[in-house]
Motif scaffolding. Structure first.
Motif, PDB file in Angstrom:
ATOM      1  N   PRO A  99      87.762   8.251  75.439  1.00 63.45           N
ATOM      2  CA  PRO A  99      88.240   9.478  74.601  1.00 63.45           C
ATOM      3  C   PRO A  99      89.374   8.375  73.136  1.00 63.45           C
ATOM      4  O   PRO A  99      88.570   9.164  72.019  1.00 63.45           O
ATOM      5  CB  PRO A  99      88.658  10.761  74.860  1.00 63.45           C
ATOM      6  N   GLY A 100      89.617   7.673  73.527  1.00 57.58           N
ATOM      7  CA  GLY A 100      90.913   7.576  72.696  1.00 57.58           C
ATOM      8  C   GLY A 100      89.670   5.822  71.792  1.00 57.58           C
ATOM      9  O   GLY A 100      91.058   5.637  70.605  1.00 57.58           O
ATOM     10  N   GLY A 101      88.963   5.534  72.160  1.00 54.56           N
ATOM     11  CA  GLY A 101      88.793   4.145  71.622  1.00 54.56           C
ATOM     12  C   GLY A 101      88.922   3.085  73.056  1.00 54.56           C
ATOM     13  O   GLY A 101      88.184   2.004  71.682  1.00 54.56           O
ATOM     14  N   PRO A 145     100.106  -0.943  72.710  1.00 53.78           N
ATOM     15  CA  PRO A 145     101.962  -1.071  72.226  1.00 53.78           C
ATOM     16  C   PRO A 145     102.553  -0.785  70.749  1.00 53.78           C
ATOM     17  O   PRO A 145     103.299  -0.586  70.260  1.00 53.78           O
ATOM     18  CB  PRO A 145     102.017  -2.205  73.033  1.00 53.78           C
ATOM     19  N   LEU A 146     101.373  -0.485  69.946  1.00 55.02           N
ATOM     20  CA  LEU A 146     101.453  -0.574  68.396  1.00 55.02           C
ATOM     21  C   LEU A 146     101.531   0.129  68.195  1.00 55.02           C
ATOM     22  O   LEU A 146     101.272   1.517  68.253  1.00 55.02           O
ATOM     23  CB  LEU A 146     100.651  -1.193  67.907  1.00 55.02           C
ATOM     24  N   ALA A 147     101.966   1.529  67.208  1.00 59.12           N
ATOM     25  CA  ALA A 147     102.480   2.072  66.306  1.00 59.12           C
ATOM     26  C   ALA A 147     101.076   2.454  65.439  1.00 59.12           C
ATOM     27  O   ALA A 147     101.206   2.227  64.240  1.00 59.12           O
ATOM     28  CB  ALA A 147     103.472   2.672  65.562  1.00 59.12           C
ATOM     29  N   ARG A 148      99.955   2.893  66.098  1.00 61.31           N
ATOM     30  CA  ARG A 148      98.514   2.688  65.248  1.00 61.31           C
ATOM     31  C   ARG A 148      98.296   4.477  65.784  1.00 61.31           C
ATOM     32  O   ARG A 148      98.556   5.025  66.536  1.00 61.31           O
ATOM     33  CB  ARG A 148      97.877   2.157  66.318  1.00 61.31           C
ATOM     34  N   GLU A 149      97.587   5.210  64.943  1.00 59.92           N
ATOM     35  CA  GLU A 149      97.416   6.465  64.615  1.00 59.92           C
ATOM     36  C   GLU A 149      96.538   6.676  65.854  1.00 59.92           C
ATOM     37  O   GLU A 149      95.282   5.911  66.382  1.00 59.92           O
ATOM     38  CB  GLU A 149      95.991   6.715  63.703  1.00 59.92           C
ATOM     39  N   ARG A 150      96.426   7.787  67.148  1.00 57.57           N
ATOM     40  CA  ARG A 150      95.766   7.996  68.080  1.00 57.57           C
ATOM     41  C   ARG A 150      95.029   9.566  67.548  1.00 57.57           C
ATOM     42  O   ARG A 150      95.554  10.672  67.030  1.00 57.57           O
ATOM     43  CB  ARG A 150      96.991   8.989  69.273  1.00 57.57           C
ATOM     44  N   ARG A 151      93.712   9.501  68.165  1.00 58.64           N
ATOM     45  CA  ARG A 151      92.451   9.597  67.495  1.00 58.64           C
ATOM     46  C   ARG A 151      91.671  10.031  68.767  1.00 58.64           C
ATOM     47  O   ARG A 151      91.410   9.325  69.029  1.00 58.64           O
ATOM     48  CB  ARG A 151      92.123  10.101  65.863  1.00 58.64           C
ATOM     49  N   LEU A 152      90.812  11.358  68.881  1.00 56.06           N
ATOM     50  CA  LEU A 152      90.153  11.637  69.382  1.00 56.06           C
ATOM     51  C   LEU A 152      88.717  11.271  69.078  1.00 56.06           C
ATOM     52  O   LEU A 152      88.246  11.540  68.400  1.00 56.06           O
ATOM     53  CB  LEU A 152      90.280  13.175  69.859  1.00 56.06           C
ATOM     54  N   GLU A 153      87.970  10.364  69.769  1.00 57.93           N
ATOM     55  CA  GLU A 153      87.163   9.898  68.365  1.00 57.93           C
ATOM     56  C   GLU A 153      85.672   9.592  69.771  1.00 57.93           C
ATOM     57  O   GLU A 153      84.692  10.040  68.667  1.00 57.93           O
ATOM     58  CB  GLU A 153      86.768   7.957  68.596  1.00 57.93           C
ATOM     59  N   LEU A 154      85.890  10.296  71.349  1.00 60.18           N
ATOM     60  CA  LEU A 154      85.160  10.843  71.987  1.00 60.18           C
ATOM     61  C   LEU A 154      84.400  12.359  71.503  1.00 60.18           C
ATOM     62  O   LEU A 154      86.071  13.146  71.990  1.00 60.18           O
ATOM     63  CB  LEU A 154      84.519  10.306  73.082  1.00 60.18           C
ATOM     64  N   CYS A 155      83.822  13.549  70.809  1.00 63.63           N
ATOM     65  CA  CYS A 155      84.138  14.641  70.519  1.00 63.63           C
ATOM     66  C   CYS A 155      83.176  15.061  71.857  1.00 63.63           C
ATOM     67  O   CYS A 155      82.425  16.692  71.080  1.00 63.63           O
ATOM     68  CB  CYS A 155      84.073  14.795  69.456  1.00 63.63           C
ATOM     69  N   TYR A 159      85.643  16.574  76.462  1.00 53.83           N
ATOM     70  CA  TYR A 159      86.568  15.908  76.158  1.00 53.83           C
ATOM     71  C   TYR A 159      87.417  16.896  75.166  1.00 53.83           C
ATOM     72  O   TYR A 159      88.384  17.115  75.158  1.00 53.83           O
ATOM     73  CB  TYR A 159      86.439  14.511  75.407  1.00 53.83           C
ATOM     74  N   LEU A 160      86.781  18.028  74.464  1.00 52.49           N
ATOM     75  CA  LEU A 160      87.424  19.012  73.876  1.00 52.49           C
ATOM     76  C   LEU A 160      88.136  20.126  75.185  1.00 52.49           C
ATOM     77  O   LEU A 160      89.436  20.656  74.258  1.00 52.49           O
ATOM     78  CB  LEU A 160      86.161  19.226  72.665  1.00 52.49           C
ATOM     79  N   ALA A 161      86.938  20.460  75.932  1.00 54.29           N
ATOM     80  CA  ALA A 161      88.390  21.178  76.398  1.00 54.29           C
ATOM     81  C   ALA A 161      89.108  20.497  77.735  1.00 54.29           C
ATOM     82  O   ALA A 161      90.038  20.825  78.027  1.00 54.29           O
ATOM     83  CB  ALA A 161      86.644  21.113  77.501  1.00 54.29           C
ATOM     84  N   MET A 162      88.828  19.085  77.740  1.00 54.82           N
ATOM     85  CA  MET A 162      90.001  18.737  78.062  1.00 54.82           C
ATOM     86  C   MET A 162      91.390  18.630  77.142  1.00 54.82           C
ATOM     87  O   MET A 162      92.415  18.465  77.238  1.00 54.82           O
ATOM     88  CB  MET A 162      89.917  17.329  78.343  1.00 54.82           C
ATOM     89  N   GLY A 173      98.386  15.498  77.879  1.00 55.02           N
ATOM     90  CA  GLY A 173      97.133  14.841  78.206  1.00 55.02           C
ATOM     91  C   GLY A 173      96.178  14.199  76.781  1.00 55.02           C
ATOM     92  O   GLY A 173      96.329  13.568  77.259  1.00 55.02           O
ATOM     93  N   ARG A 174      96.763  14.171  75.606  1.00 59.69           N
ATOM     94  CA  ARG A 174      96.550  13.659  74.184  1.00 59.69           C
ATOM     95  C   ARG A 174      96.667  12.281  74.342  1.00 59.69           C
ATOM     96  O   ARG A 174      96.264  11.342  74.015  1.00 59.69           O
ATOM     97  CB  ARG A 174      96.448  14.574  72.550  1.00 59.69           C
ATOM     98  N   ILE A 175      97.968  11.946  74.954  1.00 60.17           N
ATOM     99  CA  ILE A 175      98.586  10.830  75.160  1.00 60.17           C
ATOM    100  C   ILE A 175      97.989  10.319  75.652  1.00 60.17           C
ATOM    101  O   ILE A 175      97.435   9.085  75.622  1.00 60.17           O
ATOM    102  CB  ILE A 175     100.298  10.893  75.638  1.00 60.17           C
ATOM    103  N   MET A 176      97.638  10.855  77.432  1.00 59.36           N
ATOM    104  CA  MET A 176      96.877   9.748  78.567  1.00 59.36           C
ATOM    105  C   MET A 176      94.877   9.536  77.610  1.00 59.36           C
ATOM    106  O   MET A 176      94.966   8.624  77.727  1.00 59.36           O
ATOM    107  CB  MET A 176      96.825  10.951  79.423  1.00 59.36           C
ATOM    108  N   MET A 177      94.817  10.903  77.154  1.00 56.81           N
ATOM    109  CA  MET A 177      93.136  10.721  76.485  1.00 56.81           C
ATOM    110  C   MET A 177      93.209   9.515  75.628  1.00 56.81           C
ATOM    111  O   MET A 177      92.237   8.509  75.552  1.00 56.81           O
ATOM    112  CB  MET A 177      92.572  11.160  76.193  1.00 56.81           C
ATOM    113  N   CYS A 178      93.700   9.188  74.901  1.00 55.46           N
ATOM    114  CA  CYS A 178      94.248   8.418  73.665  1.00 55.46           C
ATOM    115  C   CYS A 178      95.012   6.768  73.155  1.00 55.46           C
ATOM    116  O   CYS A 178      95.038   6.546  72.644  1.00 55.46           O
ATOM    117  CB  CYS A 178      94.347   9.161  71.771  1.00 55.46           C
TER     118      CYS A 178
END
Length: 451
Positions: A99-101, A145-155, A159-162, A173-178
């Protein structure tokens, strides 16, 4: 088992003319399929990585760059038709996008750990070459490990319900996914009885869990900052929905019954619907509630099977057993968990040695990962004296077991080098990331020397 890494698709089946599922039938179905009984033979690895821009690691990688890289991989050897599972890789691993790439390679089931290692190394090399052509690289770390944008790439609806489900309980949950990546080792469940009986293997794996967390802890950073945990990934998972991330009750003699109860008492994460409707499930709805008439329609066996794919305990039985508690490893570091797990589980002498080293840690009857020992494993790793002693005993037992199997020289070398570099010194891979952070270099690129 046809493939250790089979997953259900997100295609909703028609509901018409499908008989409703009863509670008794659901329990019977689960106890029949969760542990496939037979002599342990097959092994597989599911290795996950983040993708970073080689020249600008701190930037987000546009999905279309990854698309172009993966498009360069062949589809089939004859070039005629797309491979049903995506790009064709030399040893047949399945490539999936997370989901997060993140990307994941799931090896086909192999008859030995040596065969599994050889195949996945080939496929990892092919993937790395394709990404390098686009200026991209794989990074093995339990958290980005890096300060990058976290985003849901698979929609996809799943994954939207998750995302909606986990948002009810905070950011985890968002941290886990992405923002997390894992390594899974998959092994056969075991025999009905004898030295490789599945109840004993189930118990041993759960006792081994904290040692695996500690020895392979590799996620000390989140958003570019130290979190105080060697395995931040494990900390994130421990704070998510307990109905699907805790282990089942471990006191029952037959784990099939406790697993069936666990599945039915877990909250429903999503309900598949047709016509483009969202798959969001009502808050607090368990599968048992759904069976008893609380849902919008009666559930089917297909719903139950899909529900099982949305459960994430440390060990998940799917006929075979998925060990899900290990952080993603740098480079080809996945070789070491593969060697350790198969060495201990498939050799009765090694299993007995490991059991004697692990039982004093005392987690056999509790529900990980929300226990003090698992928290110590995630925070201190093998700097904890008890976990360090147990880890070294397990590494030694696994090496002795692999010495009794032909063709394991590569695995034994990887196991010995890792033991000397990390648990023997009270360290883990996370310490390399922390050292890099203090030195002002990119922790993401510390894996270069080990692949």
């Amino acid at each position: 088992m046809s493939r250790l890494t089979d997953t259900l698709t997100d295609i909703s089946p028609p509901w018409a003319d499908v008989p409703p599922l009863t509670e008794a039938n659901a329990e019977g179905h689960l106890t029949a399929i969760c542990f496939k009984i037979g002599p342990p033979r097959l092994v597989g690895v599911e290795a996950e990585w983040f993708i970073h821009d080689t020249g600008n690691p701190g930037s987000a990688v546009a999905p279309d760059r990854v698309d172009r890289a993966l498009a360069a991989l062949p589809t089939r050897p004859d070039g005629q038709h797309p491979h049903p599972d995506g790009p064709f890789l030399p040893a047949g691993s399945r490539l999936t996008r997370e989901p997060g790439g993140q990307v994941e390679l799931s090896s086909p089931p192999a008859d030995s750990p040596a065969d599994c290692a050889e195949g996945l190394l080939l496929d990892q090399a092919a993937l790395r070459t394709a990404l390098a052509a686009q200026g991209l690289r794989l990074t093995g770390s339990g958290t980005d490990p890096l300060a990058r944008e976290r985003r849901l790439e698979l929609c996809q609806p799943r994954y939207l319900a998750m995302e909606r489900h986990f948002d009810r309980a905070g950011p985890w949950g968002r941290i886990m996914m992405c923002g997390t990546a894992s390594l899974q080792v998959c092994v056969d469940a075991g025999t009905a009885d004898g030295p490789l009986a599945y109840p004993d293997r189930w118990r041993l794996i759960h006792l081994l869990g904290p040692v695996l967390v500690a020895a392979f802890a590799n996620s000390p950073l989140l958003d570019g900052r130290a979190t105080g945990h060697r395995s931040t990934r494990q900390m994130v998972w421990s704070r998510m929905d307990p109905s699907r991330t805790l282990a089942p009750q471990l006191t029952d003699h037959d784990p099939r019954e406790s697993w069936a109860r666990y599945v039915l008492d877990a909250e429903v994460l999503c309900i598949r619907r047709t016509d483009g409707l969202p798959w969001t499930a009502p808050a607090g709805l368990t599968f048992r509630d759904w069976l008893r008439g609380a849902g919008e329609r009666p559930p089917t066996q297909a719903d139950l099977d899909y529900h099982c794919t949305t459960l994430f305990p440390p060990v998940r039985p799917r006929g075979h057993l998925e060990l899900r508690m290990i952080d993603a490893q740098p480079g080809s570091g996945w070789l070491v968990p593969l060697a350790l797990v198969t060495g201990l589980l498939d050799d009765p002498t090694a299993a007995d040695t490991a059991l004697a080293a692990l039982e004093p840690l005392g987690t056999a009857t509790r529900r990980p990962p929300r226990t003090e020992l698992w928290r110590r494993a995630a925070t201190l790793a093998t700097a904890d004296p008890g976990l360090r002693r147990a880890a070294l005993a397990c590494f030694g037992a696994a090496d002795s077991a692999l010495a009794r199997r032909p063709g394991t020289e590569r695995l034994r070398t990887a196991l010995a080098e890792f033991a000397d570099r990390y648990p023997a010194r009270g360290r883990c891979p996370a310490d390399d990331q922390l050292d890099a952070l203090r030195a002002g270099t990119h922790p993401a690129f510390q894996e270069a020397a080990r692949c």
